[in-house]
Design a protein around this motif. Structure first.
Motif, PDB file in Angstrom:
ATOM      1  N   VAL A 138      63.720  71.085  28.883  1.00 14.96           N
ATOM      2  CA  VAL A 138      63.469  72.507  29.193  1.00 14.96           C
ATOM      3  C   VAL A 138      62.245  73.049  28.449  1.00 14.96           C
ATOM      4  O   VAL A 138      62.150  74.245  28.201  1.00 14.96           O
ATOM      5  N   TYR A 139      61.293  72.178  28.111  1.00 12.54           N
ATOM      6  CA  TYR A 139      60.038  72.541  27.445  1.00 12.54           C
ATOM      7  C   TYR A 139      60.233  73.138  26.052  1.00 12.54           C
ATOM      8  O   TYR A 139      59.276  73.655  25.472  1.00 12.54           O
ATOM      9  N   ASN A 140      61.416  73.080  25.482  1.00 19.33           N
ATOM     10  CA  ASN A 140      61.703  73.788  24.239  1.00 19.33           C
ATOM     11  C   ASN A 140      61.349  72.963  23.006  1.00 19.33           C
ATOM     12  O   ASN A 140      62.209  72.593  22.211  1.00 19.33           O
ATOM     13  N   VAL A 141      60.076  72.702  22.840  1.00 17.42           N
ATOM     14  CA  VAL A 141      59.611  72.041  21.626  1.00 17.42           C
ATOM     15  C   VAL A 141      59.424  73.091  20.536  1.00 17.42           C
ATOM     16  O   VAL A 141      59.138  74.255  20.819  1.00 17.42           O
ATOM     17  N   ASN A 142      59.621  72.694  19.284  1.00 16.03           N
ATOM     18  CA  ASN A 142      59.321  73.588  18.160  1.00 16.03           C
ATOM     19  C   ASN A 142      58.591  72.807  17.080  1.00 16.03           C
ATOM     20  O   ASN A 142      58.299  71.620  17.239  1.00 16.03           O
ATOM     21  N   GLN A 143      58.276  73.481  15.979  1.00 14.71           N
ATOM     22  CA  GLN A 143      57.418  72.858  14.979  1.00 14.71           C
ATOM     23  C   GLN A 143      58.038  71.609  14.368  1.00 14.71           C
ATOM     24  O   GLN A 143      57.339  70.636  14.073  1.00 14.71           O
ATOM     25  N   SER A 144      59.359  71.609  14.175  1.00 16.78           N
ATOM     26  CA  SER A 144      60.004  70.432  13.596  1.00 16.78           C
ATOM     27  C   SER A 144      59.825  69.206  14.483  1.00 16.78           C
ATOM     28  O   SER A 144      59.629  68.091  13.995  1.00 16.78           O
ATOM     29  N   TYR A 167      44.161  70.023  25.414  1.00 10.69           N
ATOM     30  CA  TYR A 167      43.588  70.525  24.167  1.00 10.69           C
ATOM     31  C   TYR A 167      44.219  69.776  23.000  1.00 10.69           C
ATOM     32  O   TYR A 167      45.177  69.024  23.180  1.00 10.69           O
ATOM     33  N   LEU A 168      43.667  69.972  21.811  1.00 10.21           N
ATOM     34  CA  LEU A 168      44.206  69.356  20.607  1.00 10.21           C
ATOM     35  C   LEU A 168      45.081  70.355  19.860  1.00 10.21           C
ATOM     36  O   LEU A 168      44.746  71.536  19.768  1.00 10.21           O
ATOM     37  N   MET A 169      46.193  69.872  19.332  1.00 10.26           N
ATOM     38  CA  MET A 169      47.022  70.659  18.435  1.00 10.26           C
ATOM     39  C   MET A 169      46.926  70.040  17.053  1.00 10.26           C
ATOM     40  O   MET A 169      47.242  68.859  16.877  1.00 10.26           O
ATOM     41  N   LYS A 170      46.482  70.820  16.064  1.00 13.84           N
ATOM     42  CA  LYS A 170      46.313  70.318  14.712  1.00 13.84           C
ATOM     43  C   LYS A 170      47.265  71.033  13.762  1.00 13.84           C
ATOM     44  O   LYS A 170      47.414  72.253  13.822  1.00 13.84           O
ATOM     45  N   THR A 171      47.917  70.247  12.918  1.00 12.00           N
ATOM     46  CA  THR A 171      48.779  70.779  11.880  1.00 12.00           C
ATOM     47  C   THR A 171      48.346  70.180  10.549  1.00 12.00           C
ATOM     48  O   THR A 171      47.458  69.317  10.509  1.00 12.00           O
ATOM     49  N   ALA A 172      48.994  70.599   9.481  1.00 11.89           N
ATOM     50  CA  ALA A 172      48.681  70.034   8.174  1.00 11.89           C
ATOM     51  C   ALA A 172      49.030  68.549   8.102  1.00 11.89           C
ATOM     52  O   ALA A 172      48.499  67.822   7.260  1.00 11.89           O
ATOM     53  N   PRO A 287      51.431  75.689  12.415  1.00  8.36           N
ATOM     54  CA  PRO A 287      52.316  76.498  13.256  1.00  8.36           C
ATOM     55  C   PRO A 287      51.672  77.831  13.646  1.00  8.36           C
ATOM     56  O   PRO A 287      50.814  78.337  12.927  1.00  8.36           O
ATOM     57  N   TYR A 288      52.107  78.369  14.766  1.00  2.00           N
ATOM     58  CA  TYR A 288      51.617  79.689  15.166  1.00  2.00           C
ATOM     59  C   TYR A 288      52.101  80.759  14.184  1.00  2.00           C
ATOM     60  O   TYR A 288      51.366  81.629  13.769  1.00  2.00           O
ATOM     61  N   TYR A 289      53.384  80.689  13.847  1.00  8.20           N
ATOM     62  CA  TYR A 289      53.996  81.637  12.923  1.00  8.20           C
ATOM     63  C   TYR A 289      54.921  80.870  11.987  1.00  8.20           C
ATOM     64  O   TYR A 289      55.453  79.810  12.353  1.00  8.20           O
ATOM     65  N   THR A 290      55.141  81.410  10.804  1.00 13.67           N
ATOM     66  CA  THR A 290      56.022  80.754   9.839  1.00 13.67           C
ATOM     67  C   THR A 290      57.307  81.534   9.581  1.00 13.67           C
ATOM     68  O   THR A 290      58.171  81.059   8.836  1.00 13.67           O
ATOM     69  N   LYS A 291      57.441  82.720  10.190  1.00 13.89           N
ATOM     70  CA  LYS A 291      58.649  83.514  10.037  1.00 13.89           C
ATOM     71  C   LYS A 291      58.748  84.495  11.185  1.00 13.89           C
ATOM     72  O   LYS A 291      57.742  84.757  11.873  1.00 13.89           O
ATOM     73  N   PRO A 292      59.917  85.058  11.446  1.00 14.29           N
ATOM     74  CA  PRO A 292      60.033  86.060  12.517  1.00 14.29           C
ATOM     75  C   PRO A 292      59.099  87.226  12.256  1.00 14.29           C
ATOM     76  O   PRO A 292      58.930  87.681  11.114  1.00 14.29           O
ATOM     77  N   VAL A 293      58.482  87.738  13.314  1.00 12.54           N
ATOM     78  CA  VAL A 293      57.486  88.786  13.127  1.00 12.54           C
ATOM     79  C   VAL A 293      58.107  90.153  12.895  1.00 12.54           C
ATOM     80  O   VAL A 293      57.413  91.087  12.439  1.00 12.54           O
ATOM     81  N   LEU A 294      59.388  90.324  13.167  1.00 10.80           N
ATOM     82  CA  LEU A 294      60.026  91.629  12.999  1.00 10.80           C
ATOM     83  C   LEU A 294      60.742  91.774  11.666  1.00 10.80           C
ATOM     84  O   LEU A 294      61.303  92.829  11.384  1.00 10.80           O
ATOM     85  N   PHE A 295      60.749  90.738  10.843  1.00 11.33           N
ATOM     86  CA  PHE A 295      61.532  90.797   9.604  1.00 11.33           C
ATOM     87  C   PHE A 295      60.684  90.399   8.405  1.00 11.33           C
ATOM     88  O   PHE A 295      59.685  89.721   8.527  1.00 11.33           O
TER      89      PHE A 295
END
Length: 295
Positions: A138-144, A167-172, A287-295
């Motif tokens: 279901v396309y549900n990939v995440n950072q882990s 495109y390229l995806m680069k992480t640490a 990663p795009y984000y490291t924590k929820p943006v509302l909290f």
């Protein structure tokens, strides 16, 4: 129209791949774990893929001399080893698609690793296959999961939608080539009618359901881009629909300037182009984000 800066091999105008997700009857077992084993209609619908549709699809590929890509859950590899051997014998690619089509985002990192590595073991143990690419159920990939792919030396990922072209995806921890997907080239919206897993699409006729794919292809062809179909054997592999695909393939291959290739070959080419000219391939940093943006 902005043209794709990536140069395709041998002067090809457009790169193309037909990818099949061979979910088979894993879908009913993961969605209805208590009684899915006794729901015969959805089991039979899923079994149509590896038992009837895949031989038909492989025959077409032999006819046109195509090598393409298939993404298969580990459990399906175990249940249908003869079908997997047929695919590999014809020189096609088999990629990683979870173990029982489980949603990675429903699990924590430890569970994700268990499912991911269990699938790798199934591929290696049953058919001697080492996947080079991954598509998340279901396309549900995440950072882990991205981190797991890099750790295990994967070359590419194909679940995300940040561009029309690779495109390229680069992480640490490293990088992956992303071969992007989109619902406009997925056969689930026009053809999936599957109440047991919560999908009740109005089923289109073969010509109407596939028309959007051909329109997407023409746009990519004009832009010199990348066209990727995400199909399921028990949907697009049905007789009338596959007849439409065969006719389309015969027509577009006559143009002579289209590169059909397994996805690992396209990913390798994209990485080589990026090495030659860093401006040819766009980079997304994760990663795009490291924590929820509302909290």
């Amino acid at each position: 129209m902005i043209r794709n800066p990536i140069k395709w091999p041998n002067g090809a105008r457009c790169a193309c791949a037909i990818s099949f997700d061979i979910d088979a009857d894993s879908l009913i077992h993961i969605s209805r774990p208590k009684d899915g084993h006794d729901r015969l209609y959805p089991i039979s619908m899923g079994r149509y893929g590896p038992t009837v549709a895949i031989p038909r699809i492989l025959e077409t590929y032999r006819k046109f001399g195509l090598k393409q890509s298939f993404f298969v859950p580990g459990w399906v590899v175990e249940q249908y080893p003869d079908t997997m051997e047929m695919i590999l014998k014809d020189g096609h690619e088999i990629g990683h698609h979870g173990y029982l089509h489980e949603d990675p985002t429903a699990h924590g990192p430890a569970e994700q690793r268990e499912w991911f590595e269990r699938t790798l073991d199934s591929h290696k143990r049953v058919i001697g296959n080492t996947p080079k690419g991954y598509r998340a159920p279901v396309y549900n990939v995440n950072q882990s999961v991205i981190d797991l792919m890099i750790e295990h030396g994967f070359e590419y990922e194909s679940s995300l939608m940040a561009d029309d072209i690779p495109y390229l995806m680069k992480t640490a921890k490293g990088s992956l080539v992303e071969l992007p997907v989109h619902w406009g080239t997925d056969d689930w919206p026009p053809f999936a009618h599957y109440d047991e897993i919560g999908y009740m699409m109005p089923v289109a006729s073969p010509s109407q359901g596939l028309e959007g794919f051909w329109e997407e292809f023409e746009a990519q062809y004009e832009a010199g881009g990348f066209w990727l179909a995400i199909w399921h054997p028990f949907l697009t592999g049905r007789l009338a629909r596959w007849r439409q695909v065969e006719r389309w393939l015969e027509a577009v291959l006559q143009r002579g300037d289209i590169w059909f290739a397994p996805m690992h070959e396209i990913a390798a080419h994209v990485r080589a182009e990026a090495a030659k000219d860093p401006n040819a391939v766009r980079v997304e940093r994760l990663p795009y984000y490291t924590k929820p943006v509302l909290f």
